[in-house]
Design a protein around this motif. Structure first.
Motif, PDB file in Angstrom:
ATOM      1  N   ALA A  33       0.831  -1.212   0.000  1.00  0.00           N
ATOM      2  CA  ALA A  33       0.000   0.000   0.000  1.00  0.00           C
ATOM      3  C   ALA A  33       0.862   1.258   0.000  1.00  0.00           C
ATOM      4  O   ALA A  33       1.782   1.387   0.799  1.00  0.00           O
ATOM      5  N   VAL A  34       0.559   2.173  -0.926  1.00  0.00           N
ATOM      6  CA  VAL A  34       1.251   3.458  -0.975  1.00  0.00           C
ATOM      7  C   VAL A  34       0.272   4.622  -0.831  1.00  0.00           C
ATOM      8  O   VAL A  34       0.678   5.775  -0.746  1.00  0.00           O
ATOM      9  N   GLY A  35      -1.017   4.316  -0.805  1.00  0.00           N
ATOM     10  CA  GLY A  35      -2.038   5.335  -0.604  1.00  0.00           C
ATOM     11  C   GLY A  35      -3.333   4.679  -0.177  1.00  0.00           C
ATOM     12  O   GLY A  35      -3.608   3.538  -0.548  1.00  0.00           O
ATOM     13  N   ALA A  36      -4.121   5.400   0.630  1.00  0.00           N
ATOM     14  CA  ALA A  36      -5.413   4.880   1.079  1.00  0.00           C
ATOM     15  C   ALA A  36      -6.392   6.036   1.223  1.00  0.00           C
ATOM     16  O   ALA A  36      -6.006   7.144   1.585  1.00  0.00           O
ATOM     17  N   VAL A  37      -7.653   5.760   0.906  1.00  0.00           N
ATOM     18  CA  VAL A  37      -8.720   6.754   1.022  1.00  0.00           C
ATOM     19  C   VAL A  37      -9.922   6.031   1.626  1.00  0.00           C
ATOM     20  O   VAL A  37     -10.298   4.953   1.167  1.00  0.00           O
ATOM     21  N   LEU A  38     -10.532   6.630   2.649  1.00  0.00           N
ATOM     22  CA  LEU A  38     -11.659   6.023   3.361  1.00  0.00           C
ATOM     23  C   LEU A  38     -12.755   7.059   3.569  1.00  0.00           C
ATOM     24  O   LEU A  38     -12.468   8.239   3.712  1.00  0.00           O
ATOM     25  N   GLY A  39     -13.997   6.603   3.633  1.00  0.00           N
ATOM     26  CA  GLY A  39     -15.065   7.523   3.994  1.00  0.00           C
ATOM     27  C   GLY A  39     -16.401   7.170   3.400  1.00  0.00           C
ATOM     28  O   GLY A  39     -16.689   6.020   3.081  1.00  0.00           O
ATOM     29  N   ALA A  44     -17.248  15.030   0.042  1.00  0.00           N
ATOM     30  CA  ALA A  44     -16.314  15.579  -0.945  1.00  0.00           C
ATOM     31  C   ALA A  44     -14.869  15.546  -0.454  1.00  0.00           C
ATOM     32  O   ALA A  44     -13.945  15.656  -1.256  1.00  0.00           O
ATOM     33  N   ALA A  45     -14.648  15.411   0.856  1.00  0.00           N
ATOM     34  CA  ALA A  45     -13.303  15.412   1.419  1.00  0.00           C
ATOM     35  C   ALA A  45     -13.097  14.178   2.298  1.00  0.00           C
ATOM     36  O   ALA A  45     -13.143  14.268   3.521  1.00  0.00           O
ATOM     37  N   PRO A  46     -12.854  13.002   1.695  1.00  0.00           N
ATOM     38  CA  PRO A  46     -12.653  11.791   2.501  1.00  0.00           C
ATOM     39  C   PRO A  46     -11.300  11.816   3.205  1.00  0.00           C
ATOM     40  O   PRO A  46     -10.416  12.609   2.879  1.00  0.00           O
ATOM     41  N   LEU A  47     -11.138  10.924   4.170  1.00  0.00           N
ATOM     42  CA  LEU A  47      -9.875  10.778   4.881  1.00  0.00           C
ATOM     43  C   LEU A  47      -8.892  10.052   3.973  1.00  0.00           C
ATOM     44  O   LEU A  47      -9.245   9.058   3.339  1.00  0.00           O
ATOM     45  N   PHE A  48      -7.666  10.543   3.901  1.00  0.00           N
ATOM     46  CA  PHE A  48      -6.681   9.881   3.053  1.00  0.00           C
ATOM     47  C   PHE A  48      -5.308   9.945   3.687  1.00  0.00           C
ATOM     48  O   PHE A  48      -5.031  10.773   4.546  1.00  0.00           O
TER      49      PHE A  48
END
Length: 174
Positions: A33-39, A44-48
């Motif tokens: 993993a080099v990036g993650a996005v959750l929400g 419009a502004a998820p946690l990353f």
């Protein structure tokens, strides 16, 4: 008596995820993993978060195509269960879950292909996604319908082609 050999055992987490920060840390701990996005797909502004080795904005840029597709699909009345995009260097894996209150939560990870195991990533994202409903605040306000004019009806309108081309160029340059 024969001997048993354990080829692989999933990493067991004794405690549940207590915060969105824990969930993000868990996602970034997935091998490769080099990036993650959750929400929530409507946010419009998820946690990353992302690996420090990646350029600024990488996590959100690599997530944009899968997020746009998932948001558009939900707007058309079809919730995707899992989206996987593969490229020469990176793979993007996203899982989505609908909630009774109408929200659609997602967990997404960008994986460096040479160090990734998509099956392991799938299992860990599923575990993270199961915890998200308790980590995000409950929805007090009614959600607007995805068919509103604020969201594009056609793929070409949802994300400008020029943006997708820039993202692909940056991914190829890595």
């Amino acid at each position: 008596m024969g001997t048993s050999v354990v080829l692989w055992r999933p990493k067991a987490t004794v405690t549940a995820l207590a915060s969105m920060g824990d969930a993000l840390e868990c996602a970034l701990g997935i091998p490769g993993a080099v990036g993650a996005v959750l929400g929530d797909l409507s946010d419009a502004a998820p946690l990353f978060g992302q690996s420090p080795a990646m350029p600024t904005g990488f996590a959100l840029a690599s997530a944009s195509s899968a997020l746009a597709y998932a948001r558009r699909s939900v707007g058309e009345g079809e919730t995707p269960d899992e989206i996987m995009i593969t490229g020469a260097t990176f793979s993007i894996l996203q899982q989505v879950a609908g909630l009774p209150d109408g929200r659609h939560l997602f967990a997404q990870v960008t994986l460096l292909r040479e160090h990734a195991n998509p099956a392991l990533a799938h299992m860990e994202l599923r575990r993270i996604l199961q915890h998200l409903p308790t980590l995000l605040p409950p929805s007090d306000l009614p959600r607007r319908a995805r068919s509103s004019p604020a969201f594009a009806a056609h793929p070409s309108e949802s994300v400008p082609v020029s943006l997708l081309e820039r993202v692909l160029e940056r991914l190829r340059a890595l």
